[in-house]
Design a protein around this motif. Structure first.
Motif, PDB file in Angstrom:
ATOM      1  N   ARG A  23      44.996  50.246  52.956  1.00 43.24           N
ATOM      2  CA  ARG A  23      45.720  49.099  52.145  1.00 43.24           C
ATOM      3  C   ARG A  23      46.242  47.940  52.941  1.00 43.24           C
ATOM      4  NH1 ARG A  23      49.993  51.315  47.676  1.00 43.24           N
ATOM      5  NH2 ARG A  23      50.140  49.057  46.472  1.00 43.24           N
TER       6      ARG A  23
ATOM      7  N   GLU B  73      44.714  39.478  39.331  1.00 42.19           N
ATOM      8  CA  GLU B  73      44.540  39.749  38.033  1.00 42.19           C
ATOM      9  C   GLU B  73      45.283  39.063  37.191  1.00 42.19           C
ATOM     10  OE1 GLU B  73      45.343  43.843  37.979  1.00 42.19           O
ATOM     11  OE2 GLU B  73      43.696  44.290  39.694  1.00 42.19           O
TER      12      GLU B  73
ATOM     13  N   ASP C 140      45.525  42.286  54.580  1.00 40.81           N
ATOM     14  CA  ASP C 140      45.288  42.632  53.269  1.00 40.81           C
ATOM     15  C   ASP C 140      46.814  42.879  52.531  1.00 40.81           C
ATOM     16  OD1 ASP C 140      42.591  42.631  53.156  1.00 40.81           O
ATOM     17  OD2 ASP C 140      42.405  44.745  53.410  1.00 40.81           O
TER      18      ASP C 140
ATOM     19  N   VAL D 242      52.708  40.547  44.412  1.00 40.04           N
ATOM     20  CA  VAL D 242      53.109  41.889  44.076  1.00 40.04           C
ATOM     21  C   VAL D 242      53.939  42.375  45.031  1.00 40.04           C
ATOM     22  CG1 VAL D 242      52.046  44.334  43.463  1.00 40.04           C
ATOM     23  CG2 VAL D 242      50.813  42.293  43.020  1.00 40.04           C
TER      24      VAL D 242
ATOM     25  N   ASP E  19      46.982  34.257  39.720  1.00 38.23           N
ATOM     26  CA  ASP E  19      47.365  34.469  40.865  1.00 38.23           C
ATOM     27  C   ASP E  19      48.964  34.850  40.981  1.00 38.23           C
ATOM     28  OD1 ASP E  19      44.962  33.832  41.584  1.00 38.23           O
ATOM     29  OD2 ASP E  19      45.415  31.937  42.792  1.00 38.23           O
TER      30      ASP E  19
ATOM     31  N   GLU F 174      52.285  42.265  48.596  1.00 38.51           N
ATOM     32  CA  GLU F 174      50.734  41.991  48.443  1.00 38.51           C
ATOM     33  C   GLU F 174      50.556  40.945  47.443  1.00 38.51           C
ATOM     34  OE1 GLU F 174      48.700  46.400  48.296  1.00 38.51           O
ATOM     35  OE2 GLU F 174      50.400  46.253  47.183  1.00 38.51           O
ATOM     36  N   THR F 175      49.145  40.424  47.188  1.00 32.62           N
ATOM     37  CA  THR F 175      49.107  39.487  46.156  1.00 32.62           C
ATOM     38  C   THR F 175      47.870  39.957  45.226  1.00 32.62           C
ATOM     39  OG1 THR F 175      47.354  38.334  47.621  1.00 32.62           O
ATOM     40  CG2 THR F 175      49.667  37.550  47.574  1.00 32.62           C
ATOM     41  N   SER F 176      47.977  39.119  44.130  1.00 36.21           N
ATOM     42  CA  SER F 176      46.712  39.494  43.068  1.00 36.21           C
ATOM     43  C   SER F 176      46.299  38.593  42.406  1.00 36.21           C
ATOM     44  CB  SER F 176      47.304  40.780  42.273  1.00 36.21           C
ATOM     45  OG  SER F 176      46.226  41.168  41.160  1.00 36.21           O
TER      46      SER F 176
END
Length: 361
Positions: free
Chosen positions: A138, A287, A267, A293, A290, A283-285
């Motif tokens: 992860r 979904e 990541d 997270v 942009d 984190e980034t996403s």
């Protein structure tokens, strides 16, 4: 039942004794050079006590021993135990010198017993969460770890063994920094360290006007004893696989207290306290849109810390098999980094860890 002894019956020894009393073992003996300490320990724990570790090893028929003496006195009882094939838990660091640490490793390699090193911060919720996410991918590739262990004011009592280089091997770096080095290398899965650049400082320990608001040093008097060690250090560590580690360590400095560890992966990143019970995952996403997270991961590892370390030691003795964690080889790798930081500070430039004395296999 597993028969255990302790060498060093002061505060650290009593901490381990309290844990051992609740585990599946029988604490039967203790050794300390101070008569009053032996008398008090014998009364509190109902065990035989000895002035020397040699006498205890000869008389007590031990399966394992925990060594919690000042750093300069780790090597003799640890090597003597290993020569008698007595399983050993040595509090960090292995020794006050790199040569002493190498002697312990050589003794462990020649013994049918194992030596475990006391890095208790590995036995924490934060360490469990981070190593699991490292293993499942992860975090991606861990490229850098920032680690701080900084007290605003927290120098041990001046004149104690902590502030005497002959007894301790150093100051804040070998006392606090060694925990950071081990924790960072553990999270990075112990890559080979190739180069170190560092600076150690002694800015507060000899000052008559040193202010100790929390009375950490037990009544400060700069003229009362030896202070010939560092009270802070900064370092940068390069590993063979490209991983880097930056360290800030201090018994005293003009900034806020911190035990923060920040892991940077390709990541995801993470932030936690050294040996803490929670992790902030960064984190980034893409979904929907942009966005960042940030996840708070927490738990309650039971047992944890020193108690979990002692339990692992007891279980390994019962299985007659090295525990596979906190190994003597890892302890030596950490001590080589400490030694390299001190050498770098002395020379004023980066040094190769390979220049450290090599232990025989």
């Amino acid at each position: 039942m597993t028969r255990l002894g302790l060498v060093g019956l002061g505060g650290a020894g009593r901490n381990h004794a309290g844990n051992l009393a609740d585990l599946d073992c029988d604490l039967v003996a203790g050794a300390d050079v101070v008569p009053e300490v032996r008398k008090s320990f014998a009364a509190d724990y109902d065990v035989d006590t000895y002035e020397s570790h040699e006498a205890m090893y000869e008389d007590a028929d031990l399966d394992g021993v925990v060594v919690t003496t000042p750093n300069a006195y780790h090597e003799p009882p640890v090597t003597a135990a290993l020569e008698r094939d007595i399983h050993t838990l040595c509090e960090k660091p292995l020794s006050n010198t790199l040569e002493g640490a190498e002697s312990i490793v050589d003794a462990a390699h020649a013994s049918d017993a194992f030596c475990m090193v006391g890095f208790h911060n590995r036995f924490s919720t934060a360490a469990e969460i981070l190593t699991e996410h490292r293993e499942n991918g992860r975090l991606g590739e861990i490229t850098h770890i920032e680690a701080d262990y900084v007290r605003r004011r927290g120098i041990p009592g001046i004149g104690s063994w902590f502030t005497n280089r002959d007894l301790s091997g150093g100051g804040a770096l070998i006392d606090l920094g060694i925990h950071l080095i081990d924790f960072a290398l553990y999270l990075a899965d112990f890559p080979e360290v190739v180069e170190v650049s560092g600076t150690t400082r002694s800015e507060f320990g000899t000052r008559e006007d040193y202010v100790d608001p929390d009375d950490f040093g037990g009544g400060w008097d700069a003229s009362s004893g030896t202070f010939d060690v560092d009270d802070s250090a900064s370092a940068f560590v390069r590993c063979a696989d490209g991983t880097t580690i930056s360290l800030e360590v201090a018994w005293a400095c003009n900034r806020d207290f911190s035990k923060e560890v920040v892991v940077r992966g390709t990541d995801a990143g993470a932030r936690c306290s050294l040996g803490g019970d929670s992790v902030e995952l960064l984190e980034t996403s893409a979904e929907g849109m942009d966005h960042f997270v940030d996840s708070d991961l927490s738990g309650s590892l039971d047992p944890s810390g020193h108690r979990a370390e002692d339990a692992r030691f007891i279980d390994a003795i019962a299985a007659d098999e090295a525990p596979g964690i906190n190994t003597v080889e890892e302890g030596l790798a950490v001590q080589r980094v400490v030694d390299a930081i001190y050498r770098s500070s002395e020379t004023g430039g980066a040094v190769s860890v390979a220049d450290s004395t090599a232990s025989s296999d």
